[in-house]
Design a protein around this motif. Structure first.
Motif, mmCIF file in Angstrom:
data_model
loop_
_atom_site.group_PDB
_atom_site.id
_atom_site.type_symbol
_atom_site.label_atom_id
_atom_site.label_comp_id
_atom_site.label_asym_id
_atom_site.label_seq_id
_atom_site.Cartn_x
_atom_site.Cartn_y
_atom_site.Cartn_z
ATOM 1 N N GLY A 1 47.406 -91.132 -61.274
ATOM 2 C CA GLY A 1 47.693 -92.483 -61.751
ATOM 3 C C GLY A 1 47.971 -92.506 -63.239
ATOM 4 O O GLY A 1 48.876 -93.213 -63.706
ATOM 5 N N VAL A 2 47.203 -91.745 -64.005
ATOM 6 C CA VAL A 2 47.456 -91.659 -65.445
ATOM 7 C C VAL A 2 48.831 -91.061 -65.709
ATOM 8 O O VAL A 2 49.580 -91.521 -66.589
ATOM 9 C CB VAL A 2 46.350 -90.818 -66.115
ATOM 10 N N PHE A 3 49.204 -90.030 -64.941
ATOM 11 C CA PHE A 3 50.504 -89.385 -65.112
ATOM 12 C C PHE A 3 51.642 -90.363 -64.851
ATOM 13 O O PHE A 3 52.586 -90.464 -65.649
ATOM 14 C CB PHE A 3 50.593 -88.184 -64.180
ATOM 15 N N THR A 4 51.561 -91.081 -63.732
ATOM 16 C CA THR A 4 52.616 -92.053 -63.435
ATOM 17 C C THR A 4 52.621 -93.193 -64.444
ATOM 18 O O THR A 4 53.687 -93.733 -64.784
ATOM 19 C CB THR A 4 52.430 -92.620 -62.024
ATOM 20 N N GLY A 5 51.434 -93.578 -64.943
ATOM 21 C CA GLY A 5 51.389 -94.611 -65.967
ATOM 22 C C GLY A 5 52.039 -94.175 -67.260
ATOM 23 O O GLY A 5 52.748 -94.955 -67.913
ATOM 24 N N VAL A 6 51.829 -92.922 -67.638
ATOM 25 C CA VAL A 6 52.458 -92.396 -68.856
ATOM 26 C C VAL A 6 53.975 -92.350 -68.694
ATOM 27 O O VAL A 6 54.728 -92.715 -69.606
ATOM 28 C CB VAL A 6 51.887 -91.004 -69.178
ATOM 29 N N ILE A 7 54.458 -91.897 -67.530
ATOM 30 C CA ILE A 7 55.900 -91.847 -67.305
ATOM 31 C C ILE A 7 56.509 -93.248 -67.367
ATOM 32 O O ILE A 7 57.589 -93.450 -67.933
ATOM 33 C CB ILE A 7 56.199 -91.194 -65.939
ATOM 34 N N SER A 8 55.811 -94.215 -66.792
ATOM 35 C CA SER A 8 56.347 -95.575 -66.744
ATOM 36 C C SER A 8 56.319 -96.279 -68.087
ATOM 37 O O SER A 8 56.953 -97.326 -68.247
ATOM 38 C CB SER A 8 55.565 -96.416 -65.727
ATOM 39 N N SER A 9 55.574 -95.743 -69.050
ATOM 40 C CA SER A 9 55.394 -96.457 -70.320
ATOM 41 C C SER A 9 55.869 -95.638 -71.511
ATOM 42 O O SER A 9 55.333 -95.771 -72.601
ATOM 43 C CB SER A 9 53.914 -96.805 -70.502
ATOM 44 N N LEU A 10 56.857 -94.797 -71.312
ATOM 45 C CA LEU A 10 57.327 -93.968 -72.416
ATOM 46 C C LEU A 10 57.891 -94.798 -73.563
ATOM 47 O O LEU A 10 57.839 -94.381 -74.720
ATOM 48 C CB LEU A 10 58.399 -92.998 -71.908
ATOM 49 N N CYS A 11 58.423 -95.957 -73.274
ATOM 50 C CA CYS A 11 59.068 -96.756 -74.312
ATOM 51 C C CYS A 11 58.285 -98.015 -74.658
ATOM 52 O O CYS A 11 58.825 -98.932 -75.307
ATOM 53 C CB CYS A 11 60.485 -97.144 -73.872
ATOM 54 N N VAL A 12 57.045 -98.129 -74.220
ATOM 55 C CA VAL A 12 56.233 -99.284 -74.583
ATOM 56 C C VAL A 12 55.819 -99.162 -76.037
ATOM 57 O O VAL A 12 55.428 -98.091 -76.503
ATOM 58 C CB VAL A 12 54.991 -99.386 -73.676
ATOM 59 N N SER A 13 55.907 -100.258 -76.768
ATOM 60 C CA SER A 13 55.558 -100.227 -78.188
ATOM 61 C C SER A 13 54.098 -99.856 -78.368
ATOM 62 O O SER A 13 53.237 -100.168 -77.542
ATOM 63 C CB SER A 13 55.812 -101.609 -78.807
ATOM 64 N N ASN A 14 53.830 -99.170 -79.464
ATOM 65 C CA ASN A 14 52.489 -98.701 -79.802
ATOM 66 C C ASN A 14 51.943 -97.678 -78.807
ATOM 67 O O ASN A 14 50.741 -97.472 -78.712
ATOM 68 C CB ASN A 14 51.495 -99.865 -79.899
#
Length: 459
Positions: A104-117
């Motif tokens: 879940g952490v891995f997929t969350g990181v992939i999904s948020s590569l361009c989230v600010s901060n």
């Protein structure tokens, strides 16, 4: 060739002779550590279940209601209670290891590569191009929108479902297949919360977690969790849509993997190029309902829908769509496609009820975190004071209700109940009956029809 066929025929005859010898040996040796007790009437059974016969504190035998003949977990009843508890304790760390793998952490990181901060879009030129360039838009759609739900679903299908079921079977915790399936459902829900939900929320702000932990301490973590929850809306929206629209549609065409495996086996020759009528029968044969896994998926979607009600109501609406689509498809498959493995008497209802209460507790907790992130401290405190006691009381009520119905019917009803007549041979393992009457390779499995991934014997 003829010589090969004769050799195989002789081998089959030899195996049949060995089976007869082993059957006779099993019937003549001393019995195992477990036994099934039958009574002359339902009234006698109810009296024995509800009355205390001796002053001993139930340390003579470990007595539980006997499962039905098709619900017996033969692997468990061949071990004593002490050995079963030891195996359950030793296998538990392996189950927790599967639960804690940070998919879940891995997929969350992939999904948020361009989230600010979060990781920042200016760290490298490649990441800056990926997050800002118009030419990279199709790549972002695939990597951040389509790929994470598919990866998480593949991990859940091939590793969590079958791998965790193998480990739950290896625990030998329950004498019935239905209770074993329910135990798997509870571990599946734990994985869904720790990995799919909390792991994904953590993955969306993992870098900020460590920053706040070093700067402001643990007190700021609750506010950060509440602030990270809205950021995961796009991921969970695509995840629920994928499971609620695409997967049910696919299951209408391919009810189980046997059809796909048959196509691969026949046309691509990856699993063997010689397809016999027996291979075709095995691949197309009906599968059992993976009740523990299906109910676990329903509880997971229920949890996601409840959590996102105050944050992103559209996800809750998509969860309703999920249940509508799956009700139609799943009901059709249960009636016309899948076959029943065991009869549990509706005991899965209690397990799902308890998981639904846990989902409400999780929803209340994360709603409070969202309120804390908005500095609404009094509202968050009111939720903790009012909602939690009601849910805990409801959980205790359902547990007492289930415990009261687990053993026997009331004595007046048992006294008027008619006698039940049955052949004692129904509680004999099919392989021990003459000519192995009723035996099948899938006998003793919680999930039948998955010969290469679901097993009835473990370490």
């Amino acid at each position: 060739t003829g010589d090969k066929a004769s050799e195989l025929a002789e081998r089959i005859a030899e195996i049949e002779r060995e089976a007869v010898v082993e059957r006779r040996k099993a019937l003549t040796e001393k019995p195992g550590p477990s036994c099934i007790i039958a009574f002359s009437s339902q009234y006698a059974a109810a009296c024995a279940a509800q009355c205390r016969m001796t002053s001993r504190q139930r340390d003579l035998f470990h007595v539980v209601p006997a499962p039905g003949p098709d619900d017996i977990n033969w692997q468990t009843i061949l071990h004593r209670t002490t050995k079963r508890r030891l195996k359950s304790f030793l296998v538990l760390p392996l189950i927790l290891a599967v639960v804690c793998v940070p998919t879940g952490v891995f997929t969350g990181v992939i999904s948020s590569l361009c989230v600010s901060n979060h990781f920042g879009s200016g760290n490298t030129k490649a990441l800056q191009w990926y997050c800002t360039a118009d030419a990279a838009l199709p790549l972002r759609v695939v990597v951040q929108g389509v790929l994470p739900p598919i990866l998480l679903t593949l991990w859940e299908t091939f590793v969590v479902s079958f791998g965790m079921m193998y480990l739950v079977m290896a625990q030998n915790a329950h004498v019935s297949l239905s209770r074993t399936d329910q135990r798997f459902t509870k571990f599946y829900f734990l994985w869904a919360f720790a990995n799919v939900f909390f792991g994904t929320v953590s993955g969306f702000a993992i870098q900020r977690y460590f920053g706040l932990l070093s700067d402001k301490g643990i007190d700021a973590m609750q506010q950060l969790i509440g602030g990270s929850l809205p950021l995961t809306s796009n991921f969970f929206l695509s995840f629920v849509l994928f499971r609620g629209v695409y997967l049910p549609s696919q299951r209408l065409i391919f009810p189980h993997p046997g059809v796909l495996c048959m196509a691969v086996n026949k046309w691509l020759c990856c699993l063997g190029c010689i397809v016999t009528p027996r291979d075709r029968t095995v691949k197309y044969s009906p599968r059992s309902v993976r009740m523990g896994r299906e109910v676990g998926v329903f509880a997971m979607i229920l949890m996601i829908g409840l959590v996102f009600v105050p944050v992103t109501p559209i996800i809750s609406a998509m969860c309703v769509v999920f249940f509508i689509f799956n009700f139609v498809v799943w009901r059709y498959h249960v009636i016309y496609v899948y076959e029943r493995t065991y009869e549990a008497g509706g005991t899965m209802w209690h397990t799902f009820t308890i998981l639904a209460i846990y989902a409400l507790l999780i929803s209340q907790s994360f709603t409070s975190f969202v309120l804390l992130s908005k500095q609404a401290y009094s509202q968050a405190l009111v939720l903790w004071i009012t909602v939690v006691p009601v849910l805990v009381r409801a959980q205790g009520h359902f547990r007492r209700l289930n415990a009261g119905l687990a053993w026997a019917v009331p004595l007046p009803q048992a006294a008027t109940a008619p006698r039940a007549y049955y052949d004692k041979a129904i509680y004999m393992h099919p392989s021990l009956k003459p000519n192995a009457m009723g035996w099948h390779p899938e006998i003793g499995k919680v999930w039948r029809g998955y010969p290469n991934v679901a097993t009835k014997t473990t370490f």
